[in-house]
Scaffold this motif. Structure first.
Motif, PDB file in Angstrom:
ATOM      1  N   THR A 137       0.835  -1.196   0.000  1.00 33.46           N
ATOM      2  CA  THR A 137       0.000   0.000   0.000  1.00 33.46           C
ATOM      3  C   THR A 137       0.875   1.253   0.000  1.00 33.46           C
ATOM      4  O   THR A 137       1.842   1.352   0.754  1.00 33.46           O
ATOM      5  CB  THR A 137      -0.916   0.005   1.238  1.00 33.46           C
ATOM      6  OG1 THR A 137      -1.712  -1.179   1.206  1.00 33.46           O
ATOM      7  CG2 THR A 137      -1.820   1.235   1.244  1.00 33.46           C
ATOM      8  N   ASN A 138       0.532   2.204  -0.891  1.00 35.69           N
ATOM      9  CA  ASN A 138       1.252   3.476  -1.017  1.00 35.69           C
ATOM     10  C   ASN A 138       2.720   3.293  -1.385  1.00 35.69           C
ATOM     11  O   ASN A 138       3.547   4.169  -1.111  1.00 35.69           O
ATOM     12  CB  ASN A 138       1.154   4.292   0.277  1.00 35.69           C
ATOM     13  CG  ASN A 138      -0.265   4.710   0.594  1.00 35.69           C
ATOM     14  OD1 ASN A 138      -0.997   5.161  -0.290  1.00 35.69           O
ATOM     15  ND2 ASN A 138      -0.671   4.555   1.844  1.00 35.69           N
ATOM     16  N   LYS A 161      -1.155  -3.583  -4.199  1.00 36.20           N
ATOM     17  CA  LYS A 161      -2.153  -3.175  -3.227  1.00 36.20           C
ATOM     18  C   LYS A 161      -2.593  -1.736  -3.431  1.00 36.20           C
ATOM     19  O   LYS A 161      -2.105  -1.032  -4.326  1.00 36.20           O
ATOM     20  CB  LYS A 161      -1.607  -3.402  -1.817  1.00 36.20           C
ATOM     21  CG  LYS A 161      -1.337  -4.876  -1.508  1.00 36.20           C
ATOM     22  CD  LYS A 161      -0.941  -5.096  -0.056  1.00 36.20           C
ATOM     23  CE  LYS A 161      -0.726  -6.575   0.243  1.00 36.20           C
ATOM     24  NZ  LYS A 161      -0.349  -6.805   1.663  1.00 36.20           N
ATOM     25  N   ASP A 162      -3.505  -1.288  -2.583  1.00 37.52           N
ATOM     26  CA  ASP A 162      -4.148   0.012  -2.737  1.00 37.52           C
ATOM     27  C   ASP A 162      -3.132   1.148  -2.818  1.00 37.52           C
ATOM     28  O   ASP A 162      -2.189   1.218  -2.030  1.00 37.52           O
ATOM     29  CB  ASP A 162      -5.089   0.248  -1.555  1.00 37.52           C
ATOM     30  CG  ASP A 162      -5.904   1.512  -1.715  1.00 37.52           C
ATOM     31  OD1 ASP A 162      -6.587   1.653  -2.730  1.00 37.52           O
ATOM     32  OD2 ASP A 162      -5.843   2.362  -0.807  1.00 37.52           O
ATOM     33  N   SER A 163      -3.334   2.030  -3.834  1.00 37.25           N
ATOM     34  CA  SER A 163      -2.513   3.232  -4.032  1.00 37.25           C
ATOM     35  C   SER A 163      -1.056   2.906  -4.334  1.00 37.25           C
ATOM     36  O   SER A 163      -0.161   3.716  -4.075  1.00 37.25           O
ATOM     37  CB  SER A 163      -2.600   4.153  -2.806  1.00 37.25           C
ATOM     38  OG  SER A 163      -3.929   4.564  -2.586  1.00 37.25           O
ATOM     39  N   SER A 164      -0.792   1.736  -4.885  1.00 39.52           N
ATOM     40  CA  SER A 164       0.565   1.385  -5.303  1.00 39.52           C
ATOM     41  C   SER A 164       0.816   1.864  -6.733  1.00 39.52           C
ATOM     42  O   SER A 164      -0.119   2.208  -7.462  1.00 39.52           O
ATOM     43  CB  SER A 164       0.777  -0.127  -5.206  1.00 39.52           C
ATOM     44  OG  SER A 164      -0.158  -0.813  -6.030  1.00 39.52           O
ATOM     45  N   ASN A 185      -5.473  -3.624  -7.333  1.00 40.35           N
ATOM     46  CA  ASN A 185      -6.619  -2.785  -6.992  1.00 40.35           C
ATOM     47  C   ASN A 185      -6.119  -1.381  -6.677  1.00 40.35           C
ATOM     48  O   ASN A 185      -5.284  -1.189  -5.788  1.00 40.35           O
ATOM     49  CB  ASN A 185      -7.369  -3.363  -5.791  1.00 40.35           C
ATOM     50  CG  ASN A 185      -8.652  -2.604  -5.494  1.00 40.35           C
ATOM     51  OD1 ASN A 185      -9.144  -1.832  -6.318  1.00 40.35           O
ATOM     52  ND2 ASN A 185      -9.196  -2.801  -4.313  1.00 40.35           N
ATOM     53  N   ASN A 186      -6.616  -0.410  -7.434  1.00 39.57           N
ATOM     54  CA  ASN A 186      -6.239   0.993  -7.240  1.00 39.57           C
ATOM     55  C   ASN A 186      -4.731   1.178  -7.400  1.00 39.57           C
ATOM     56  O   ASN A 186      -4.070   1.845  -6.601  1.00 39.57           O
ATOM     57  CB  ASN A 186      -6.694   1.497  -5.872  1.00 39.57           C
ATOM     58  CG  ASN A 186      -6.626   3.004  -5.765  1.00 39.57           C
ATOM     59  OD1 ASN A 186      -6.683   3.717  -6.774  1.00 39.57           O
ATOM     60  ND2 ASN A 186      -6.495   3.514  -4.550  1.00 39.57           N
ATOM     61  N   CYS A 187      -4.194   0.571  -8.448  1.00 38.03           N
ATOM     62  CA  CYS A 187      -2.767   0.682  -8.757  1.00 38.03           C
ATOM     63  C   CYS A 187      -2.601   1.520 -10.020  1.00 38.03           C
ATOM     64  O   CYS A 187      -3.461   1.493 -10.915  1.00 38.03           O
ATOM     65  CB  CYS A 187      -2.159  -0.703  -8.961  1.00 38.03           C
ATOM     66  SG  CYS A 187      -0.406  -0.690  -9.417  1.00 38.03           S
ATOM     67  N   LYS A 212      -8.630  -3.940 -11.037  1.00 38.51           N
ATOM     68  CA  LYS A 212      -9.763  -3.115 -10.647  1.00 38.51           C
ATOM     69  C   LYS A 212      -9.280  -1.731 -10.226  1.00 38.51           C
ATOM     70  O   LYS A 212      -8.265  -1.599  -9.530  1.00 38.51           O
ATOM     71  CB  LYS A 212     -10.533  -3.753  -9.480  1.00 38.51           C
ATOM     72  CG  LYS A 212     -11.112  -5.126  -9.767  1.00 38.51           C
ATOM     73  CD  LYS A 212     -11.849  -5.664  -8.539  1.00 38.51           C
ATOM     74  CE  LYS A 212     -12.450  -7.030  -8.782  1.00 38.51           C
ATOM     75  NZ  LYS A 212     -13.169  -7.544  -7.585  1.00 38.51           N
ATOM     76  N   ASN A 213     -10.022  -0.714 -10.664  1.00 43.34           N
ATOM     77  CA  ASN A 213      -9.770   0.664 -10.221  1.00 43.34           C
ATOM     78  C   ASN A 213      -8.348   1.119 -10.531  1.00 43.34           C
ATOM     79  O   ASN A 213      -7.763   1.910  -9.785  1.00 43.34           O
ATOM     80  CB  ASN A 213     -10.036   0.802  -8.715  1.00 43.34           C
ATOM     81  CG  ASN A 213     -11.384   0.240  -8.310  1.00 43.34           C
ATOM     82  OD1 ASN A 213     -12.413   0.639  -8.834  1.00 43.34           O
ATOM     83  ND2 ASN A 213     -11.379  -0.714  -7.385  1.00 43.34           N
ATOM     84  N   CYS A 214      -7.780   0.610 -11.614  1.00 47.01           N
ATOM     85  CA  CYS A 214      -6.390   0.910 -11.955  1.00 47.01           C
ATOM     86  C   CYS A 214      -6.300   1.945 -13.076  1.00 47.01           C
ATOM     87  O   CYS A 214      -7.241   2.130 -13.852  1.00 47.01           O
ATOM     88  CB  CYS A 214      -5.658  -0.368 -12.376  1.00 47.01           C
ATOM     89  SG  CYS A 214      -5.495  -1.593 -11.060  1.00 47.01           S
TER      90      CYS A 214
END
Length: 765
Positions: A137-138, A161-164, A185-187, A212-214
């Protein structure tokens, strides 16, 4: 638990042939130590040299803290056992020269990992067994230019992971094969330089991939899905899910596509969009090739700045509720070639042609085709799209109809020919084309276009530019009052999605349409054997019916849905061949049968035979829709036969050729004018032929303008040939003539700036 700290020198090497093992449960931390001298920005460099081996036993950990580096040279090996981890903390450096990462442990990036250059171009990093790379994450890490990460083997994975963030150098790519998967996800997947282009992500074989959400920024080939299969057509879990993602182009180049899908099933593309922040765009949004019926679901997406919106070849996807915004009158919104499926509730704006059908008869329901430059719909070569509700005995089902065609096309709302026409009698379609022809084409027999709205009241007869036979267009639909419905059916598409079909109860009306709907109902209920029998009855009993060509495609769809064995395609090939040879059938039915006969060969793995068939058709029908269709499919099958969407570089040229052919452009001009066909890495290719006698060709790629020196040496190191020229970025060939040389082993080299490579070749006389 044992623990160690960093009372170690500033350099640690695992040399060639050596192995360093961290024992079970050991935690070894390499962290900042100001007491040791250093000559770089990293206080400690831990290096696994070429042919060296780092081994972590169960639950061992190797941790790199801030300002410390982990170097893995080319052909070095790192093994991570069960529960073991290598952790790169924020500010540490991971210098990857092309190592092999194996085992079932993890390499974890935590925080911001800075750029580290590779040792040489064309790095290949292999991740296998059940090893995993995790971008926390991050956190982020960067992949240098011309670098390929290949993930292979069951359970091997890249987990973002999220915000990567993963940043790519020019020409770099991720490849997943043999069961390896990606979960993100969210990358953000982006080029390191926002003005440059990286290659893309390649997914193949049996695995579960989720994106997803990338955001995918500046990927030339976008996401490529090939040979993705699951345990069955009714498996609810997708093999590949691409949802709520953004495809962004911040360069001045034209990227080839957002998503490309070939020979795959259980693929979902949902809620994605494309954007630009500079002058570049996309050659195509989504390309779907040779996928089984409903194997690809494309829903709720927005495609902007693409010359081709959705391109479908030899497939029957479900395409619904998408918005496609064109380039002010160029390209095609939805292009279908021998593709059926369901096309509904889509909105297509500002293309040259909103929708085009070759050998295609999809269900088309409630689509809006607006502001086309020349025509809203183009139907060619035996296409009979269903643009009306379908009646079965006492039941009317809204499988097609109520499409809205608007704007001011220069030709017509719908053009058709070559035994193609819209099946739109009682279709409740609206054609408002501002004085252009409503319909333009040739029909073979009396055709009905009643209960459609032509905007003008009464319709202007001169705007029906139809020749060949008589037709009827009255009574007309008022444009607003649709028939009521009594209930609706839900047909499962997988992924938790359903196609809603509205139904109206009627009185008995047995006919070809009723028999067709009996077959359709059995198909939707999974009774594929009965459905095939009834579809065949439609074809044999109502040879001239508009439902006969549609039934030919539904037979093939039933075989795909039923996961039929090769023997079933051998049998259906004979069936299609029999119809093709029977002159009692209309020409359109016979021509479609010929095409499905060839498609049956593909299902049997007889790709070379299918290529030969299409080549013969093309040679005998040049400059015709039939010839165009054959050439297009020959091109697709040749690409499939050469390994499909090849992550090693063939894909870009293939896709450029494909899109140029669909758009009617000269292929060579399309490629030479495209910035995307320039190489993104230095490369010296193997000469061909090799061995040779006495002439061979040496090919090389350069991504930037520079002086290029190519030399040939004999076995004693004597220079026997030199070429030294200034070249602009591109791919080139040098001819080498060994007429005056003796047989034997020779070496050839290239020098361009800091890049140098050497290869062997053999002269045989």
């Amino acid at each position: 638990m044992n623990s160690e700290s960093n009372n170690v020198p500033t350099r640690t090497f695992i040399s060639a042939g050596s192995r360093l093992t961290l024992d079970n449960n050991i935690i070894f931390t390499i962290d900042y130590n100001p007491y040791f001298p250093h000559d770089s920005r990293f206080y400690h460099i831990f290096t696994v040299q070429r042919n060296g081996w780092l081994w972590l036993n169960d639950n061992a950990k190797l941790i790199f803290e801030n300002t410390n580096g982990f170097v893995v040279e080319k052909l070095s090996k790192v093994h991570v056992s069960n529960g073991s981890e290598i952790i790169m903390k924020s500010g540490s450096c991971f210098l990857n020269g092309g190592f092999i990462f194996e085992g079932n442990g993890q390499l974890i990036f935590q925080g911001i990992i800075p750029t580290c250059l590779p040792y040489d171009p064309d790095n290949v990093i292999t991740v296998k067994d059940s090893a995993k790379i995790i971008v926390d994450t991050n956190s982020s890490f960067e992949i240098p230019d011309s670098t390929t990460y290949i993930f292979e083997g069951n359970e091997t994975a890249l987990i973002c992971k999220d915000s990567s963030t993963i940043k790519f150098g020019k020409g770099s790519k991720l490849v997943f094969q043999d069961g390896a998967r990606i979960s993100a996800n969210n990358c953000t997947f982006a080029s390191d330089d926002s003005t440059e282009v990286w290659d893309g992500i390649y997914l193949s074989d049996l695995s579960r991939d989720t994106l997803k959400n990338c955001t995918f920024q500046n990927a030339l080939n976008g996401i490529n899905v090939e040979d993705k299969v699951t345990s069955g057509m009714n498996d609810p879990e997708p093999a590949t899910e691409i949802s709520n993602c953004t495809f962004k182009n911040s360069t001045s180049s034209t990227l080839l596509n957002c998503v490309y899908v070939n020979n795959s099933t259980n693929v979902l593309i949902k809620d994605c969009n494309s954007v630009i922040t500079s002058t570049g765009g996309f050659a195509s949004g989504y390309i779907v090739e040779y996928c089984p019926v409903n194997g690809v679901i494309v829903v709720d997406n927005t495609i902007n700045y693409a010359e081709m919106g959705i391109t479908v070849i030899q497939s029957s996807p479900y395409i619904a509720r998408n918005t496609l915004n064109g380039y002010s009158g160029i390209g095609i919104g939805i292009s279908l070639d021998n593709s059926n499926g369901t096309i509904e509730y889509n909105k297509v704006y500002d293309f040259d042609v909103s929708a085009s059908c070759y050998y295609s008869s999809p269900y088309m329901l409630k689509n809006t085709f607006s502001d086309a430059e020349t025509k809203n719909m183009e139907l060619t070569a035996y296409s009979v799209p269903v643009m009306r509700p379908v009646v079965s005995g006492s039941t009317l089902l809204w499988l097609g109809g109520n499409n809205n065609l608007t704007g001011s096309p220069t030709e017509a709302g719908i053009t058709f020919g070559d035994y193609a026409y819209p099946l739109m009698d009682s279709g409740y379609n609206v054609t408002n084309v501002n004085g252009s022809d409503y319909l333009s084409g040739v029909i073979a027999s009396i055709t009905y276009f009643t209960m459609n709205n032509w905007y003008d009241n009464p319709p202007v007869q001169n705007l029906f530019d139809i020749t060949g036979a008589s037709f009827e267009y009255e009574p007309a639909f008022d444009g607003t009052t649709l028939p009521s419905t009594d209930y609706h059916n839900l047909n499962s598409l997988g992924f938790g999605l359903y196609d809603t079909v509205f139904v109206k109860d009627l009185g008995d009306n047995p006919n070809d349409e009723s028999l067709f709907m009996q077959a359709y109902t059995n198909e939707m209920n999974g009774n594929y054997i009965i459905a095939v029998i009834k579809y065949k009855n439609v074809i044999s009993e109502y040879k001239s019916s508009s439902y006969a060509p549609v039934s030919l495609s539904r037979i093939f769809n039933c075989l795909e849905k039923g996961n039929s064995p090769v023997s079933a395609y051998q049998t259906v090939q004979v069936y299609y061949n029999t119809i093709k040879a029977d002159t009692s059938y209309p020409t359109g039915v016979r021509e479609i049968s010929e095409d499905y006969r060839i498609k049956s060969k593909v299902k049997q793995g007889l790709i070379e035979d299918a290529i030969t068939d299409y080549d013969n058709i093309y040679q005998n029908n040049p400059n015709t829709p039939k010839g165009y269709h054959a050439l297009l499919n020959k091109l697709c099958l040749m690409n499939m036969n050469q390994g499909g969407d090849n992550p090693n570089g063939a894909s870009a040229n293939y896709k450029a050729n494909l899109l140029a052919l669909i758009l009617g452009k000269d292929i060579n001009n399309y490629q030479s004018n495209s910035n995307n066909t320039l190489p993104f890495a230095y490369k010296l290719h193997q000469n061909y032929p090799n061995p040779f006698n006495p002439v061979t060709t040496i090919k090389f790629d350069i991504p930037t303008d520079n002086f290029v020196t190519v030399k040939v040496y004999d076995l004693l190191g004597r220079e026997v040939f030199t070429s030294n020229e200034y070249k602009t970025a591109g791919s080139y060939e040098v001819q080498f003539d060994g007429t005056n040389l003796a047989s034997g082993l020779y070496f050839y080299s290239i020098d361009v700036g800091k890049f140098r490579d050497v290869k062997k070749m053999v002269l045989v006389k």
